[in-house]
Write a protein that holds these residues in place. Structure first.
Motif, PDB file in Angstrom:
ATOM      1  N   ARG A  52       0.833  -1.196   0.000  1.00 38.56           N
ATOM      2  CA  ARG A  52       0.000   0.000   0.000  1.00 38.56           C
ATOM      3  C   ARG A  52       0.876   1.257   0.000  1.00 38.56           C
ATOM      4  NH1 ARG A  52      -4.137   1.784   4.852  1.00 38.56           N
ATOM      5  NH2 ARG A  52      -4.933   3.688   3.865  1.00 38.56           N
ATOM      6  N   VAL A  53       0.599   2.167  -0.935  1.00 43.05           N
ATOM      7  CA  VAL A  53       1.360   3.407  -1.011  1.00 43.05           C
ATOM      8  C   VAL A  53       0.450   4.637  -0.934  1.00 43.05           C
ATOM      9  CG1 VAL A  53       3.305   2.414  -2.277  1.00 43.05           C
ATOM     10  CG2 VAL A  53       1.340   3.319  -3.551  1.00 43.05           C
ATOM     11  N   SER A  54      -0.847   4.417  -0.789  1.00 44.84           N
ATOM     12  CA  SER A  54      -1.803   5.516  -0.658  1.00 44.84           C
ATOM     13  C   SER A  54      -2.232   5.644   0.789  1.00 44.84           C
ATOM     14  CB  SER A  54      -3.024   5.259  -1.548  1.00 44.84           C
ATOM     15  OG  SER A  54      -4.014   6.244  -1.347  1.00 44.84           O
ATOM     16  N   GLY A  55      -2.171   6.885   1.302  1.00 47.44           N
ATOM     17  CA  GLY A  55      -2.609   7.132   2.669  1.00 47.44           C
ATOM     18  C   GLY A  55      -1.640   6.692   3.731  1.00 47.44           C
ATOM     19  N   VAL A  56      -0.369   6.511   3.347  1.00 50.75           N
ATOM     20  CA  VAL A  56       0.619   6.036   4.332  1.00 50.75           C
ATOM     21  C   VAL A  56       1.736   7.053   4.544  1.00 50.75           C
ATOM     22  CG1 VAL A  56       0.144   3.601   3.960  1.00 50.75           C
ATOM     23  CG2 VAL A  56       1.849   4.741   2.534  1.00 50.75           C
ATOM     24  N   GLN A  57       1.521   8.291   4.088  1.00 50.30           N
ATOM     25  CA  GLN A  57       2.438   9.393   4.359  1.00 50.30           C
ATOM     26  C   GLN A  57       3.837   9.183   3.773  1.00 50.30           C
ATOM     27  OE1 GLN A  57       1.762  11.581   7.808  1.00 50.30           O
ATOM     28  NE2 GLN A  57      -0.270  11.394   7.071  1.00 50.30           N
ATOM     29  N   LEU A  58       3.905   8.662   2.567  1.00 52.65           N
ATOM     30  CA  LEU A  58       5.184   8.558   1.881  1.00 52.65           C
ATOM     31  C   LEU A  58       5.625   9.935   1.391  1.00 52.65           C
ATOM     32  CD1 LEU A  58       4.777   5.382  -0.397  1.00 52.65           C
ATOM     33  CD2 LEU A  58       6.180   5.599   1.650  1.00 52.65           C
ATOM     34  N   THR A  59       6.926  10.152   1.336  1.00 54.81           N
ATOM     35  CA  THR A  59       7.447  11.364   0.722  1.00 54.81           C
ATOM     36  C   THR A  59       7.673  11.110  -0.770  1.00 54.81           C
ATOM     37  OG1 THR A  59       9.770  10.781   1.068  1.00 54.81           O
ATOM     38  CG2 THR A  59       8.641  11.937   2.861  1.00 54.81           C
ATOM     39  N   VAL A  60       7.856  12.190  -1.528  1.00 50.76           N
ATOM     40  CA  VAL A  60       8.154  12.064  -2.950  1.00 50.76           C
ATOM     41  C   VAL A  60       9.433  11.261  -3.150  1.00 50.76           C
ATOM     42  CG1 VAL A  60       8.873  13.361  -5.002  1.00 50.76           C
ATOM     43  CG2 VAL A  60       6.921  14.138  -3.667  1.00 50.76           C
TER      44      VAL A  60
END
Length: 542
Positions: free
Chosen positions: A144-152
């Protein structure tokens, strides 16, 4: 893949000025014969202390991390640009100057903590696999990469990988009820440093270079040749926000504008080991014809070498604001563990003898705040707030007065335009609402927009008051309080930015920059100056 950049130049690029201005070639370093006893005593002392700490300190320590820290602090006593790059960071630091990389090939941004495709790169693996502007990436290889507060930066690292490897995307697409699965096979992606080149009119070319990387000269030659075939007889070279890079790429580009055998830059180091002189030597692509070079406080190092050489030889009119003032030359030295030392070995000087490097006697902290001090003292807004000592006065080939002492002072000063900026505008930008609104508009009107030629779009398309109100309403839903006064002030800039982002999705980078430059005060001053360049330089006036 690249994250889409706003019109406002990002401070991230300026940070790279601390590491740019790099010489290429084999490592010429050897043990010092200047003070061998002192070097040996210092080495043994450090080794002894590190051994005691590692063996006897009350808590467990990371001796390697302590060593890296000590080296970095030691280099701070030298100058602001001598740096140590640990092995684990070296690849990321070097990527800035690479001309390509292995990856997916999409421009993306983060809207509401969701990675959204802004545009797949033309012909890249993402486009070939069917990714489209507006696609929201929910999962990557099942993660999961949506809604997990990843940076660019974190998302970029996940998308990159070895050529030929596969990455599975789960994407949400407008008009589709269920997420789509898209498989992309990574491939080589060009990391272009010539951002754009296009014809402003039937005789004026515009070419923007963002940095001097491994492939910059070849990109430049191709772009310049294409402009010449379209009838270009005068050129705006945009080096604003360019923090530098490889010196030899910059000098080869300068050589394309300077005829005969004339000095482009020279360096002066300890003794004569690193003293060099670089001269023009080839028959260049554009040695005659009006030329304007645009610079600002973000133009550094190799950018300043080009601007200084063209100004000293009266080959171009320099337009904008005083450049950064980074005139120290770094030699990259790869260490045994894969880390890298970039050690200052010389200073840059323009052909007339001006030292590009600004003073750093006040220490690193004062140096890092020098640009904000310029702004506070009014230098970004008033040319007469800049004062030079008579001892720093130099002459160009035609006898014009230019000054040393740090950076390149333009021939034509253009104040920074902040009339449309407000706290409300900043909040809209920080929430990514402007780019999100533009991308949504493009998705909703894609068929209509793509039915227009760019010339029709640019001449007729306008952002309405109702659309600005819709943007404000969207911002309220995102927690940005309505500010009527701030919106009135920012409205002209927002109209331009929204139109430019819509043009980017529809027509590519040339459309994006054309829209921005039509309303860019510095660009308009540069175009106006082009008609006066030949007579101004011939008269030797300033």
């Amino acid at each position: 893949m690249r994250n889409n950049r706003a019109q406002v130049r990002q401070p991230l690029l300026l940070a790279f000025a601390l590491a740019c201005g790099v010489l290429l070639g084999a490592n010429p370093f050897r043990p010092s014969d200047q003070n061998p006893d002192g070097t040996a005593r210092g080495y043994l002392k450090f080794k002894e202390i590190l051994s005691y700490v590692d063996r006897d300190y009350v808590d467990t320590v990371d001796a390697e991390a302590l060593s890296d820290y000590a080296i970095s602090r030691m280099l701070e006593r030298l100058d602001p640009h001598s740096t140590f790059i640990p092995a684990k960071q070296q690849q990321q630091a070097s990527a800035f100057l690479q001309s390509d990389f292995d990856g997916v090939g999409v421009e993306f941004n983060l809207f509401h903590d969701t990675v959204t495709v802004v545009a797949p790169l033309s012909g890249g693996p993402g486009e070939l696999a069917g990714l489209q502007p507006g696609d929201q990436i929910l999962r990557l290889n099942g993660e999961r990469v949506s809604g997990v507060q990843l940076t660019v930066e974190q998302m970029s690292a996940k998308m990159r990988g070895p050529r030929g490897s596969s990455v599975q995307f789960a994407v949400r697409r407008r008009g589709q009820n269920k997420p789509l699965n898209v498989a992309v096979t990574r491939n080589r992606i060009p990391n272009n440093s010539v951002d754009v080149a296009y014809m402003v009119d039937n005789q004026t070319g515009y070419l923007k270079i963002s940095r001097f990387a491994t492939g910059t000269y070849d990109e430049f030659k191709s772009a310049l040749g294409d402009l010449r075939r379209q009838g270009m007889s005068r050129l705006v070279l945009d080096l604003r926000g360019n923090p530098g890079g490889y010196l030899d790429r910059a000098t080869r580009i300068a050589d394309e504008f300077i005829g005969g055998t004339r000095k482009i830059v020279y360096t002066d180091g300890k003794g004569d080991q690193y003293d060099t002189q670089t001269f023009s030597r080839v028959a260049g692509e554009f040695e005659e014809g009006p030329l304007v070079v645009m610079v600002d406080e973000g133009s550094a190092s190799a950018s300043e070498v080009i601007a200084g050489a063209l100004q000293d030889h009266d080959r171009a009119l320099v337009v904008g604001r005083r450049t950064f003032g980074k005139g120290l030359v770094q030699q990259p030295i790869t260490l045994n563990d894969g880390s890298e030392l970039r050690l200052t070995i010389a200073r840059y000087y323009t052909p007339s003898g001006r030292c590009i490097q600004k003073s750093y006697k006040g220490g690193r902290e004062a140096y890092e705040h020098e640009l904000s001090n310029r702004q506070r003292h009014g230098e970004f807004f008033h040319a007469d707030s800049i004062h030079f000592a008579d001892s720093l006065r130099f002459r160009t080939d035609h006898g014009r007065t230019v000054y040393g002492g740090g950076g390149i002072m333009p021939d034509l000063f253009v104040a920074r335009d902040t009339s449309a900026y407000s706290a409300y505008f900043t909040r809209l930008q920080s929430h990514n609402l402007v780019r999100e609104f533009a991308l949504k508009f493009y998705q909703e009107h894609k068929a209509e927009l793509e039915g227009l030629r760019f010339e029709q779009f640019n001449a007729t398309f306008r952002i309405s008051d109702a659309q600005l109100q819709a943007l404000s309403a969207r911002a309220v839903n995102d927690g940005v309080k309505l500010d009527a006064a701030g919106m009135r002030r920012a409205a002209p800039l927002l109209r331009t930015q929204l139109k430019a982002y819509i043009a980017r999705s529809t027509y590519g980078k040339a459309g994006y920059y054309t829209v921005l430059n039509d309303q860019d005060r510095e660009m308009q001053q540069a175009l106006q100056a082009l008609s006066n360049t030949s007579s101004l330089l011939a008269l030797g006036q300033k």
